[in-house]
Enzyme design. Structure first.
Site, PDB file in Angstrom:
ATOM      1  N   LYS A 126       0.867  -1.188   0.000  1.00  0.00           N
ATOM      2  CA  LYS A 126       0.000   0.000   0.000  1.00  0.00           C
ATOM      3  C   LYS A 126       0.895   1.226   0.000  1.00  0.00           C
ATOM      4  O   LYS A 126       2.036   1.169   0.458  1.00  0.00           O
ATOM      5  CB  LYS A 126      -0.868   0.026   1.274  1.00  0.00           C
ATOM      6  CG  LYS A 126      -2.087   0.910   1.157  1.00  0.00           C
ATOM      7  CD  LYS A 126      -3.234   0.152   0.506  1.00  0.00           C
ATOM      8  CE  LYS A 126      -4.446   1.002   0.282  1.00  0.00           C
ATOM      9  NZ  LYS A 126      -5.584   0.153  -0.134  1.00  0.00           N
ATOM     10  N   ASP A 166      -7.022   4.404  -4.281  1.00  0.00           N
ATOM     11  CA  ASP A 166      -7.678   4.212  -2.977  1.00  0.00           C
ATOM     12  C   ASP A 166      -8.299   5.586  -2.679  1.00  0.00           C
ATOM     13  O   ASP A 166      -8.524   6.367  -3.610  1.00  0.00           O
ATOM     14  CB  ASP A 166      -6.663   3.775  -1.898  1.00  0.00           C
ATOM     15  CG  ASP A 166      -7.349   3.286  -0.618  1.00  0.00           C
ATOM     16  OD1 ASP A 166      -7.839   2.156  -0.597  1.00  0.00           O
ATOM     17  OD2 ASP A 166      -7.424   4.056   0.371  1.00  0.00           O
TER      18      ASP A 166
END
Ligand code: NDP
Ligand code: 2IT
Length: 445
Positions: A126, A166
């Site tokens: 991430k 995201d």
């Protein structure tokens, strides 16, 4: 709880001080693994869990950029490459002022198990930045993305690490990021980023995948318990990428979505939300939901209110972490809510999840319920690897099959390790075991 797990959680909390989101995510997974540990002593003896909780690599960098007034701004960039046992690191980028290393570590950690559950060949990672895209012009967003990629490009690649979107990173940002990447590496390496525009290598159905997938997962849960979606009342928190397409799919399948929210408040529409109006306000104009009653005067905007106050049968938290706490869970239970499926990452607090268990509310955990987004990202990588593009229907069918399979795995592992029907337990153990088996075969890595 076993002394070993207790000690391990303490060690991880000590080694990662000031990172409460990360330790919350780790604790939740480790608690689930107790029955697995007692059957597989080699996990403890090989220190596999310690290795799993330590990112393989963490990249922190400065992102300088110039705003429209010519002032130089400085943000922080992050990429946490958590685990590559099952494939290249894979996970989104979050642009939000609240981003810290601890937040990215929590998201990267969750991603390992989610990606494993999809059954596809993707590791966990991430990234993101504490950059706040709100109120910034397109030109500012572009300059920021270009500067961010100036550093990130040396760490990513189709077989190394594959970012996507995201919170705060959608099609616009992915376009700027891919454009910069392509220039910097002087190659058209399509599979290095997913969530691309469908005109230049993106997958049809990726935009819809997380929201649609979450509803497909919920549908499986309902069918398992002889319940239906049709004509049932639902609320969805958020009104971003995940929330919008969860709303769309819920409506397509005959449910009534009464309310959704954003960071400014909740909109309640007793007649059922108008998807096109929401899309216009949030996806196209990027405004506050307070505008919705200007389109539909029957609707009510409730400033700073959460969506959980609106009575519903099924609830879909699709905004952000820890947005649904114990008191929200109590409200939902009081109103007779029967299912909660997480579209966001870790939106329910541990206390809320505990209450759902006690009260028999079906609970679909994020790792399973929102895996559709990253699953279709992996399908995008497959299309890119063969320079082909599948139809929307083909992608959607594969997504449905993947969500069905994840649902089956959750039940299988929950049952195998003594927690029948507990989806969170099954997601954690099923996701873990696939990664752990690969790590064992690699030796000490
Ligand atoms: P977006 O940035 O598109 O949307 C986020 C939405 O949440 C916005 O509507 C935002 O409001 C709202 N929001 C933020 N904080 C709050 C809050 N405290 N209360 C109510 N609403 C709030 O992000 P995504 O839809 O992409 O992501 C949402 C969640 O889903 C995140 O947890 C993300 O990690 C997760 N996720 C995303 C995937 C994806 O493919 N995009 C895949 C899997 C999970 P505002 O518009 O006012 O800022
Ligand atoms: O949390 C997530 O799964 C995502 N933001 C999607 C990641 C991806 O690589 O598509």
């Amino acid at each position: 709880m076993s002394a070993y797990i207790e000690q391990l959680i303490q060690t991880i909390a000590d080694r990662n001080q000031g990172e409460p989101l990360f330790t919350q995510a780790v604790e939740e997974v480790l608690h689930s693994l107790e029955p697995v540990l007692s059957r597989h002593p080699e996990i403890e003896s090989s220190n596999l869990l310690e290795r799993l909780c330590e990112p393989e690599r963490q990249i922190l960098f400065r992102v300088p950029w110039e705003d429209d007034e010519g002032r130089v701004q400085v943000n922080r960039g992050f990429r946490v490459e958590f685990n590559s046992a099952l494939g290249p690191y894979k996970g989104g980028l979050r642009f939000n002022p609240a981003v810290t290393l601890g937040m990215i570590k929590f998201l990267g950690f969750e991603q390992i198990f989610k990606n494993s559950l999809t059954g596809l060949m993707i590791g966990g990672g991430k990234g993101g930045s504490d950059f706040n895209p709100k109120g910034r012009s397109d030109a500012e967003i572009m300059r920021f993305c270009q500067s961010f990629m100036m550093e990130l490009h040396r760490h990513i690649g189709e077989k190394t690490d594959v970012p996507a979107g995201d919170m705060g990173v959608g099609a616009r940002e992915i376009g700027y990021l891919f454009g910069a990447y392509k220039r910097l590496i002087n190659r058209y390496e399509l599979g290095a980023i997913t969530g691309k525009g469908v005109g230049y290598g993106g997958s049809l159905g990726r935009k819809e995948a997380t929201g649609f997938g979450c509803v497909y997962f919920a549908t499986e849960m309902l069918a398992e318990h002889k319940l239906q979606l049709e004509r049932k009342t639902c609320v969805v928190s958020g009104s971003g990428n995940v929330a919008l397409y969860a709303i769309k799919k819920l409506q397509n399948l005959g449910a009534r979505v009464l309310a959704c929210s954003d960071s400014t408040g909740t909109v309640y529409d007793a007649a059922g939300l108008d998807f096109n109006a929401l899309r216009l306000i949030k996806e196209i104009e990027r405004c506050s939901l307070s505008k919705y009653p200007m389109i539909h005067s029957r609707a009510e905007f409730r400033p700073n209110k959460k969506v959980w106050e609106v009575p519903c049968e099924y609830a879909f938290p699709c905004a952000t972490q820890n947005e649904l706490d114990l008191s929200d869970a109590e409200t939902l239970v009081e109103h007779g809510c029967k299912l909660v499926a997480e579209g966001a990452n870790m939106p329910c607090t541990p206390e809320a999840i505990h209450l759902f268990g006690e009260k028999g509310v079906l609970f679909g955990p994020a790792k399973a319920a929102n895996a559709g987004g990253v699953a279709v990202s992996a399908l995008e990588m497959q299309q890119n690897a063969t320079w082909t593009q599948w139809t929307f229907e083909e992608v959607d069918q594969r997504l449905q099959a993947i969500m069905k399979q994840i649902h089956k795995s959750c039940l299988f592992y929950a049952n195998r390790y003594g927690q029948p029907g507990n989806y969170a337990h099954g997601a954690n153990t099923g996701g873990f075991l696939r990664v752990a088996e690969a790590m064992f075969e690699f030796g000490v890595t």
